[in-house]
Scaffold this motif. Structure first.
Motif, PDB file in Angstrom:
ATOM      1  N   GLY A 125       3.881 -12.228 -13.691  1.00 49.19           N
ATOM      2  CA  GLY A 125       2.784 -11.782 -13.203  1.00 49.19           C
ATOM      3  C   GLY A 125       2.773 -11.585 -11.818  1.00 49.19           C
ATOM      4  O   GLY A 125       2.067 -10.574 -11.348  1.00 49.19           O
ATOM      5  N   MET A 126       3.124 -12.709 -11.077  1.00 48.80           N
ATOM      6  CA  MET A 126       3.332 -12.545  -9.642  1.00 48.80           C
ATOM      7  C   MET A 126       4.294 -10.758  -8.790  1.00 48.80           C
ATOM      8  O   MET A 126       3.663 -10.087  -8.385  1.00 48.80           O
ATOM      9  N   GLU A 127       4.931 -10.143 -10.035  1.00 50.88           N
ATOM     10  CA  GLU A 127       5.597  -9.391  -9.341  1.00 50.88           C
ATOM     11  C   GLU A 127       4.474  -8.301  -9.784  1.00 50.88           C
ATOM     12  O   GLU A 127       4.419  -7.163  -8.541  1.00 50.88           O
ATOM     13  N   HIS A 128       3.614  -7.943 -10.771  1.00 47.32           N
ATOM     14  CA  HIS A 128       2.966  -7.209 -11.495  1.00 47.32           C
ATOM     15  C   HIS A 128       1.955  -7.087  -9.595  1.00 47.32           C
ATOM     16  O   HIS A 128       1.055  -6.026  -9.775  1.00 47.32           O
ATOM     17  N   VAL A 129       1.443  -8.314  -9.360  1.00 49.81           N
ATOM     18  CA  VAL A 129       0.554  -8.283  -8.247  1.00 49.81           C
ATOM     19  C   VAL A 129       0.343  -7.501  -6.946  1.00 49.81           C
ATOM     20  O   VAL A 129       0.135  -7.515  -6.522  1.00 49.81           O
ATOM     21  N   ASN A 130       1.797  -7.974  -7.088  1.00 45.06           N
ATOM     22  CA  ASN A 130       2.313  -7.391  -5.856  1.00 45.06           C
ATOM     23  C   ASN A 130       3.038  -6.291  -5.710  1.00 45.06           C
ATOM     24  O   ASN A 130       3.040  -5.350  -4.830  1.00 45.06           O
ATOM     25  N   ARG A 131       3.228  -4.992  -6.734  1.00 49.12           N
ATOM     26  CA  ARG A 131       2.897  -4.180  -6.612  1.00 49.12           C
ATOM     27  C   ARG A 131       2.246  -3.579  -7.296  1.00 49.12           C
ATOM     28  O   ARG A 131       1.365  -2.317  -6.039  1.00 49.12           O
ATOM     29  N   ARG A 132       0.876  -4.189  -7.280  1.00 51.14           N
ATOM     30  CA  ARG A 132      -0.599  -3.526  -7.345  1.00 51.14           C
ATOM     31  C   ARG A 132      -1.317  -3.881  -5.820  1.00 51.14           C
ATOM     32  O   ARG A 132      -1.790  -2.650  -5.045  1.00 51.14           O
ATOM     33  N   ASP A 133      -1.189  -4.803  -5.172  1.00 53.16           N
ATOM     34  CA  ASP A 133      -1.330  -4.847  -3.921  1.00 53.16           C
ATOM     35  C   ASP A 133      -0.674  -3.842  -2.915  1.00 53.16           C
ATOM     36  O   ASP A 133      -1.007  -3.139  -2.088  1.00 53.16           O
ATOM     37  N   ARG A 134       0.652  -3.519  -3.382  1.00 48.05           N
ATOM     38  CA  ARG A 134       1.785  -2.317  -2.999  1.00 48.05           C
ATOM     39  C   ARG A 134       0.619  -1.406  -2.597  1.00 48.05           C
ATOM     40  O   ARG A 134       1.152  -0.291  -2.271  1.00 48.05           O
ATOM     41  N   ALA A 135       0.286  -1.255  -4.532  1.00 44.29           N
ATOM     42  CA  ALA A 135       0.174   0.004  -3.812  1.00 44.29           C
ATOM     43  C   ALA A 135      -1.634   0.278  -3.554  1.00 44.29           C
ATOM     44  O   ALA A 135      -1.668   1.630  -2.636  1.00 44.29           O
ATOM     45  N   LEU A 136      -1.701  -0.490  -3.448  1.00 43.13           N
ATOM     46  CA  LEU A 136      -2.657  -0.354  -2.629  1.00 43.13           C
ATOM     47  C   LEU A 136      -3.006  -0.486  -1.199  1.00 43.13           C
ATOM     48  O   LEU A 136      -3.706   0.542  -0.544  1.00 43.13           O
ATOM     49  N   LEU A 137      -2.143  -1.312  -0.862  1.00 43.37           N
ATOM     50  CA  LEU A 137      -1.603  -1.157   0.632  1.00 43.37           C
ATOM     51  C   LEU A 137      -1.316   0.062   1.270  1.00 43.37           C
ATOM     52  O   LEU A 137      -2.051   0.665   1.962  1.00 43.37           O
ATOM     53  N   ILE A 138      -0.716   1.000   0.248  1.00 38.16           N
ATOM     54  CA  ILE A 138      -0.042   2.144   0.990  1.00 38.16           C
ATOM     55  C   ILE A 138      -0.900   3.628   0.723  1.00 38.16           C
ATOM     56  O   ILE A 138      -1.247   3.783   2.036  1.00 38.16           O
ATOM     57  N   ALA A 139      -2.023   3.351  -0.468  1.00 40.64           N
ATOM     58  CA  ALA A 139      -3.376   4.092  -0.686  1.00 40.64           C
ATOM     59  C   ALA A 139      -4.179   3.743   0.581  1.00 40.64           C
ATOM     60  O   ALA A 139      -4.710   5.121   1.330  1.00 40.64           O
ATOM     61  N   SER A 140      -4.384   2.647   1.289  1.00 41.84           N
ATOM     62  CA  SER A 140      -5.294   2.417   2.068  1.00 41.84           C
ATOM     63  C   SER A 140      -4.929   3.245   3.310  1.00 41.84           C
ATOM     64  O   SER A 140      -5.638   3.695   4.272  1.00 41.84           O
ATOM     65  N   LYS A 141      -3.568   2.478   3.735  1.00 45.98           N
ATOM     66  CA  LYS A 141      -3.082   3.626   4.726  1.00 45.98           C
ATOM     67  C   LYS A 141      -2.946   4.834   5.010  1.00 45.98           C
ATOM     68  O   LYS A 141      -3.500   5.052   6.112  1.00 45.98           O
ATOM     69  N   ASN A 142      -2.638   5.535   3.743  1.00 44.57           N
ATOM     70  CA  ASN A 142      -3.183   6.461   3.529  1.00 44.57           C
ATOM     71  C   ASN A 142      -4.570   6.742   3.581  1.00 44.57           C
ATOM     72  O   ASN A 142      -4.756   8.152   3.568  1.00 44.57           O
ATOM     73  N   GLY A 143      -5.233   6.333   3.692  1.00 47.44           N
ATOM     74  CA  GLY A 143      -6.969   6.952   4.390  1.00 47.44           C
ATOM     75  C   GLY A 143      -7.225   6.587   3.408  1.00 47.44           C
ATOM     76  O   GLY A 143      -8.920   6.990   3.415  1.00 47.44           O
ATOM     77  N   ASP A 144      -7.263   5.915   1.898  1.00 44.82           N
ATOM     78  CA  ASP A 144      -8.330   5.588   0.696  1.00 44.82           C
ATOM     79  C   ASP A 144      -8.585   4.390   0.874  1.00 44.82           C
ATOM     80  O   ASP A 144      -8.421   3.528   0.928  1.00 44.82           O
ATOM     81  N   LEU A 145     -10.100   5.173   1.246  1.00 48.60           N
ATOM     82  CA  LEU A 145     -11.380   4.329   1.449  1.00 48.60           C
ATOM     83  C   LEU A 145     -11.337   3.204   0.406  1.00 48.60           C
ATOM     84  O   LEU A 145     -11.535   2.068  -0.288  1.00 48.60           O
ATOM     85  N   SER A 146     -10.709   3.963  -1.179  1.00 47.67           N
ATOM     86  CA  SER A 146     -11.853   3.383  -2.419  1.00 47.67           C
ATOM     87  C   SER A 146     -10.856   2.490  -2.662  1.00 47.67           C
ATOM     88  O   SER A 146     -10.531   1.142  -2.690  1.00 47.67           O
ATOM     89  N   ALA A 147      -9.274   2.609  -2.175  1.00 45.32           N
ATOM     90  CA  ALA A 147      -8.441   1.094  -1.924  1.00 45.32           C
ATOM     91  C   ALA A 147      -8.384  -0.014  -1.040  1.00 45.32           C
ATOM     92  O   ALA A 147      -8.101  -0.720  -1.672  1.00 45.32           O
ATOM     93  N   PHE A 148      -8.826   0.273   0.234  1.00 41.19           N
ATOM     94  CA  PHE A 148      -9.053  -0.615   0.887  1.00 41.19           C
ATOM     95  C   PHE A 148     -10.213  -1.215   0.237  1.00 41.19           C
ATOM     96  O   PHE A 148     -10.419  -2.394   0.751  1.00 41.19           O
ATOM     97  N   GLU A 149     -11.231  -1.091  -0.162  1.00 35.55           N
ATOM     98  CA  GLU A 149     -12.210  -1.607  -1.189  1.00 35.55           C
ATOM     99  C   GLU A 149     -11.800  -2.168  -2.206  1.00 35.55           C
ATOM    100  O   GLU A 149     -12.764  -3.332  -1.882  1.00 35.55           O
ATOM    101  N   ASP A 150     -10.351  -2.249  -2.738  1.00 33.77           N
ATOM    102  CA  ASP A 150     -10.272  -2.514  -4.413  1.00 33.77           C
ATOM    103  C   ASP A 150      -9.652  -4.233  -3.473  1.00 33.77           C
ATOM    104  O   ASP A 150      -9.707  -5.126  -3.765  1.00 33.77           O
TER     105      ASP A 150
END
Length: 181
Positions: free
Chosen positions: A3-28
């Protein structure tokens, strides 16, 4: 653990998307952590309005410092560390009777990153200390963490003062090897 690994992957994906300018990922990311951060900050500042302000400022600071955030590391501990440190800093400043904005407390994301790295280093040191044999761990904790003198340690542990010095020297050497200092 899965479960923790899933959270880390989810956070990592949202963080990368946010870094790339995806505002909805940051809002998530904000939606995922805002309530949790409000609880943590609220327990520190004891004022719901100040807590809300600190959490908002933390997210603004995170947004502005994406470039320095390492997406390979778990995001949640970093976020909680930033929020905790910002809360404590706000309390310190308010204690002196001054109103302050978070950017005045943390003028740059570099400070936040440094504090996070220092905390992480501290955790590594604690883990290394816990693996030392008790004959080394106890004197080093007494001397460095409790500020007890060599003489007092010798008295507490019922050993000669030179043995205390030797144990401290060996403990530092072992810690240095464990931590590659």
């Amino acid at each position: 653990m899965a479960g923790m690994e899933h959270v880390n992957r989810r956070d990592r994906a949202l963080l990368i998307a946010s870094k790339n300018g995806d505002l909805s990922a940051f809002e998530d990311l904000v939606r995922l952590y805002e309530r949790k951060l409000l609880r943590v900050v609220g327990r520190i500042v004891f004022d719901p309005y100040v807590a809300q302000e600190v959490v908002q400022d933390v997210f603004v600071s995170i947004y502005q410092s994406f470039a320095s955030i390492d997406e390979k590391r778990p995001f949640a501990p970093y976020l909680y560390t930033v929020a905790k440190n910002a809360s404590i800093s706000i309390l310190r400043v308010k204690k002196r009777g001054k109103e302050v904005a978070l950017e005045d407390v943390y003028p740059s994301h570099v400070n936040i990153e440094k504090e996070y790295m220092d905390k992480e280093k501290g955790l590594r040191i604690q883990e290394a200390l816990n693996t030392l044999p008790s004959k080394y761990r106890i004197p080093i904790r007494l001397y460095y963490f409790d500020d007890v003198s060599y003489e007092k340690i010798a008295s507490i542990l019922n050993m000669p003062i030179n043995t205390v010095r030797t144990h401290l020297k060996r403990a530092k050497k072992l810690l240095g090897e464990m931590l590659k200092i």
